[in-house]
Motif scaffolding. Structure first.
Motif, PDB file in Angstrom:
ATOM      1  N   LYS A 107      10.037  32.813 -16.977  1.00  0.00           N
ATOM      2  CA  LYS A 107       9.528  34.156 -16.683  1.00  0.00           C
ATOM      3  C   LYS A 107       8.924  34.825 -17.903  1.00  0.00           C
ATOM      4  O   LYS A 107       8.457  35.957 -17.833  1.00  0.00           O
ATOM      5  N   LEU A 108       9.009  34.141 -19.041  1.00  0.00           N
ATOM      6  CA  LEU A 108       8.586  34.772 -20.295  1.00  0.00           C
ATOM      7  C   LEU A 108       7.330  34.117 -20.844  1.00  0.00           C
ATOM      8  O   LEU A 108       7.007  32.979 -20.485  1.00  0.00           O
ATOM      9  N   GLU A 308      17.755  35.614 -27.370  1.00  0.00           N
ATOM     10  CA  GLU A 308      16.503  36.362 -27.197  1.00  0.00           C
ATOM     11  C   GLU A 308      15.882  36.120 -25.826  1.00  0.00           C
ATOM     12  O   GLU A 308      15.291  37.029 -25.242  1.00  0.00           O
ATOM     13  N   ILE A 309      16.014  34.909 -25.317  1.00  0.00           N
ATOM     14  CA  ILE A 309      15.488  34.646 -23.970  1.00  0.00           C
ATOM     15  C   ILE A 309      16.288  35.456 -22.949  1.00  0.00           C
ATOM     16  O   ILE A 309      15.727  36.078 -22.037  1.00  0.00           O
ATOM     17  N   ARG A 311      17.929  38.211 -23.511  1.00  0.00           N
ATOM     18  CA  ARG A 311      17.641  39.639 -23.682  1.00  0.00           C
ATOM     19  C   ARG A 311      16.268  39.984 -23.100  1.00  0.00           C
ATOM     20  O   ARG A 311      16.102  41.006 -22.428  1.00  0.00           O
ATOM     21  N   ALA A 312      15.284  39.121 -23.355  1.00  0.00           N
ATOM     22  CA  ALA A 312      13.939  39.406 -22.849  1.00  0.00           C
ATOM     23  C   ALA A 312      13.902  39.366 -21.320  1.00  0.00           C
ATOM     24  O   ALA A 312      13.197  40.150 -20.683  1.00  0.00           O
ATOM     25  N   ALA A 313      14.680  38.467 -20.739  1.00  0.00           N
ATOM     26  CA  ALA A 313      14.636  38.309 -19.284  1.00  0.00           C
ATOM     27  C   ALA A 313      15.505  39.341 -18.573  1.00  0.00           C
ATOM     28  O   ALA A 313      15.127  39.853 -17.520  1.00  0.00           O
ATOM     29  N   HIS A 314      16.670  39.628 -19.128  1.00  0.00           N
ATOM     30  CA  HIS A 314      17.630  40.515 -18.454  1.00  0.00           C
ATOM     31  C   HIS A 314      17.613  41.942 -18.975  1.00  0.00           C
ATOM     32  O   HIS A 314      18.188  42.831 -18.354  1.00  0.00           O
ATOM     33  N   GLY A 315      17.050  42.149 -20.144  1.00  0.00           N
ATOM     34  CA  GLY A 315      17.134  43.462 -20.762  1.00  0.00           C
ATOM     35  C   GLY A 315      18.351  43.535 -21.660  1.00  0.00           C
ATOM     36  O   GLY A 315      19.323  42.790 -21.469  1.00  0.00           O
ATOM     37  N   GLN A 317      20.628  45.672 -21.959  1.00  0.00           N
ATOM     38  CA  GLN A 317      21.858  46.302 -21.464  1.00  0.00           C
ATOM     39  C   GLN A 317      22.666  45.425 -20.514  1.00  0.00           C
ATOM     40  O   GLN A 317      23.761  45.804 -20.111  1.00  0.00           O
ATOM     41  N   ALA A 318      22.132  44.285 -20.133  1.00  0.00           N
ATOM     42  CA  ALA A 318      22.820  43.449 -19.133  1.00  0.00           C
ATOM     43  C   ALA A 318      24.179  43.006 -19.661  1.00  0.00           C
ATOM     44  O   ALA A 318      24.321  42.681 -20.840  1.00  0.00           O
ATOM     45  N   THR A 322      26.971  39.905 -15.265  1.00  0.00           N
ATOM     46  CA  THR A 322      25.678  39.883 -14.576  1.00  0.00           C
ATOM     47  C   THR A 322      24.872  38.648 -14.968  1.00  0.00           C
ATOM     48  O   THR A 322      24.294  37.968 -14.122  1.00  0.00           O
TER      49      THR A 322
END
Lengths: 370, 231
Positions: A107-108, A308-309, A311-315, A317-318, A322
């Motif tokens: 997705k990135l 980082e993947i 964080r980039a995909a989930h945001g 705060q996840a 989750t």
């Protein structure tokens, strides 16, 4: 419907035999074998026990087969140094980890791949060319090798388990399109860097393995030595008199182990066999053979692909639950993997006792202790 | 600081009575002061030991202990002259290729260790032998009013030891004695290897610490997996 391959995958991750798994879920070993082979479905009671014992969600067991993740360079070790069980655990950890991030990565935006494939070059030549491909100077130390590789499209993942005699392994995943290096956290940085360079050599030179395994390993070591310490640049610095004091200073500059520098000096012919043996004898007597002085360790290099993947995909705060639910993995497993990617893990500086404590949370070991 | 008493004459001989420098009672300070020399002498003796071993290997003969020590002394001095001639100036010529020089407040010799126990005390300094200058050195005989004239005020000995298979250096502050049994020291200290006091610099602040650059693709489904993604 439960996927037998997923049962096998998690059993190997936890280091259990079919018989051990059977005892935990109330099934005979032949039944487990049939379930793993897809010839029989587990009963609802067995499924409940599977979830309970493995701490993985049911959704994990009903997925399609795991992603294509080769054994890669794990194959390049003789059976005497790596047991099949150790190999399976390490491979499954890496596969699970990669399996968790592969759908997110899709997705990135991808990082352009800059790892060449140079199967017909000599190791030294391949190393020099690779430095050029990666945009490194031909004659200087590599500052943060982990970062250089990750910025060149290599997925570097840390696994919270150990493989005897091997700090890392690598392979081309997803139909040989994505280079992945899995490494054990908690090793001294100089060792990690050499292992990374060694695995880079496999990725560059050995997509298809030809020749004897010992030859392949020797070529990867030769690649790593030339990649980290280019002959033309390091040779004048290894001229005699080569002492532990000068080697310690060179270690700070080149960020490679003193022992690697001594081997390099021998390879380049700047010291004799006797001097080589005497330097190693001094290192052994000082207790540096197993652990070189921690104050000389290069700064830790922490792999960042996975966090980082995610964080980039989930945001940012996840939460853990989750992310685990999304990846269909156990929370405990994910916590172990993320902890392995923390700076703290890479500050362990090779303290073996520390490693055992830290990774006692590896699912297989934890339950075995319980 | 050394306190020098007035000279007095008896016949044709001038006697100089000195009290030991206060540094004789501050070993930790002395060890700090001599660190620059330690970082030269360690590689010097490591290099010398290797060269001495090579000497016997080239002859294809077993190591002869007395000649070995002599070789080590010679090669250590050569190493210092070649690589640190500027840092350690004016190495004085002394018998048997011994190393003698002055550095700041200290007059320094380097000798091979002779570890033994006397009266329950571990002594490392070898016997001064019959050499009168060496005996005076052990007795801390220094020039009158040395500190006032920027002259060394304490005699020290670096002692090299290769008995464990690797080079170790010790610092000894001799207090007197003329024979192996009568030698006394104010103190001695084992000196850390220079590798123990080197430290890797912290990672330089650079783009290595920035993000790798993963970003959500614009063509990807805007719906977040978690509900926390802002898109």
């Amino acid at each position: 419907m439960v996927n037998g391959e997923r049962i096998k995958q998690i059993r190997e991750l936890l280091g259990w035999t079919q018989k051990e798994l059977g005892e935990r879920i109330g099934a005979e070993q032949p039944v487990v074998a049939m379930m793993e082979g897809g010839r029989r479905q587990p009963t609802p009671e067995m499924i409940a026990a599977l979830v309970e014992q493995t701490k993985f969600p049911l959704s994990h067991f009903t997925q399609s087969d795991p992603c294509d993740f080769p054994l890669g360079s794990l194959l390049f070790r003789g059976p005497k140094t790596v047991t099949a069980k150790q190999q399976a655990i390490a491979h499954r950890f890496a596969q699970f980890t990669f399996d968790t991030i592969a759908p997110l990565r899709a997705k990135l935006t991808t990082i352009p791949l800059r790892i060449p494939r140079l199967e017909s070059e000599t190791p030294a030549s391949a190393a020099r060319l690779t430095r050029s491909f990666l945009g490194l100077s031909p004659d200087g130390p590599v500052d943060n090798l982990t970062s250089v590789l990750e910025r060149s499209g290599v997925i570097v993942i840390a696994i919270p388990t150990e493989v005897e005699g091997r700090d890392a392994f690598s392979g081309w995943a997803l139909d040989a399109s994505v280079p992945v290096i899995a490494l054990s956290a908690g090793r001294p940085t100089d060792r990690i860097r050499f292992s990374l360079a060694h695995e880079l050599g496999h990725l560059v030179m050995h997509q298809s393995v030809r020749g004897h395994i010992a030859e392949v390993e020797r070529a990867a070591n030769e690649f790593a030595a030339e990649f980290l310490t280019p002959a033309d640049a390091i040779r004048p610095q290894l001229d005699p008199p080569l002492t532990l004091t000068t080697l310690a200073q060179l270690k700070l500059r080149w960020k490679v182990a003193i022992q690697s520098l001594i081997r390099r000096a021998k390879e380049l012919g700047t010291i004799s066999q006797n001097q080589y043996e005497y330097l190693f004898k001094q290192i052994s007597l000082r207790g540096w053979r197993t652990r070189e002085p921690a104050n000389l360790d290069p700064p830790p290099e922490v792999p960042r692909s996975l966090p980082e993947i995610i964080r980039a995909a989930h945001g940012a705060q996840a939460n853990l639950e989750t992310i685990a639910a999304s990846g269909r993995v156990g929370v405990e497993f994910l916590r172990d993997v993320l902890e392995a990617h923390s700076a703290q893990s890479f500050l362990a500086r090779g303290d073996a006792a520390g490693r055992k404590r830290r990774f006692a949370v590896v699912p297989g070991r934890k339950r075995a202790d319980a | 600081m050394a306190r020098a008493a007035p000279c007095f004459e008896s016949g044709n001989v001038v006697y100089i009575i000195t009290m030991p420098s206060e540094l004789a009672h501050r070993p930790d300070q002395v060890v700090i002061d001599v660190q620059p020399i330690v970082s030269i002498l360690y590689p010097a003796y490591e290099s010398a030991v290797m060269a001495a071993r090579q000497f016997f290997e080239n002859l294809r003969e077993p190591v002869e202990p007395f000649e070995y020590s002599s070789q080590v002394r010679y090669f250590a001095k050569q190493y210092i002259r070649r690589h640190h001639g500027g840092a350690i100036s004016a190495i004085q010529s002394v018998a048997n290729n011994g190393l003698k020089f002055e550095q700041g407040r200290y007059s320094i010799r380097a000798r091979k260790i002779d570890r033994r126990i006397h009266g329950g005390v571990e002594v490392l300094a070898p016997s001064p032998g019959i050499s009168e200058p060496m005996q005076l050195f052990y007795r801390q005989r220094i020039a009158p009013l040395a500190p006032l004239f920027n002259r060394p005020e304490l005699n020290l000995m670096f002692l090299w030891d290769n008995s464990r298979g690797f080079v170790e250096l010790f610092l000894s502050c001799p207090a007197g004695g003329t024979t192996r049994r009568s030698v006394v020291e104010y103190w001695w200290r084992r000196l850390n290897h220079p590798a123990d006091s080197l430290f890797a610099p912290p990672a330089p602040p650079s783009d290595d610490n920035s993000d790798l650059g993963y970003q959500r693709r614009f063509d990807d489904d805007a719906e977040s997996d978690t509900g926390t993604e802002n898109g």
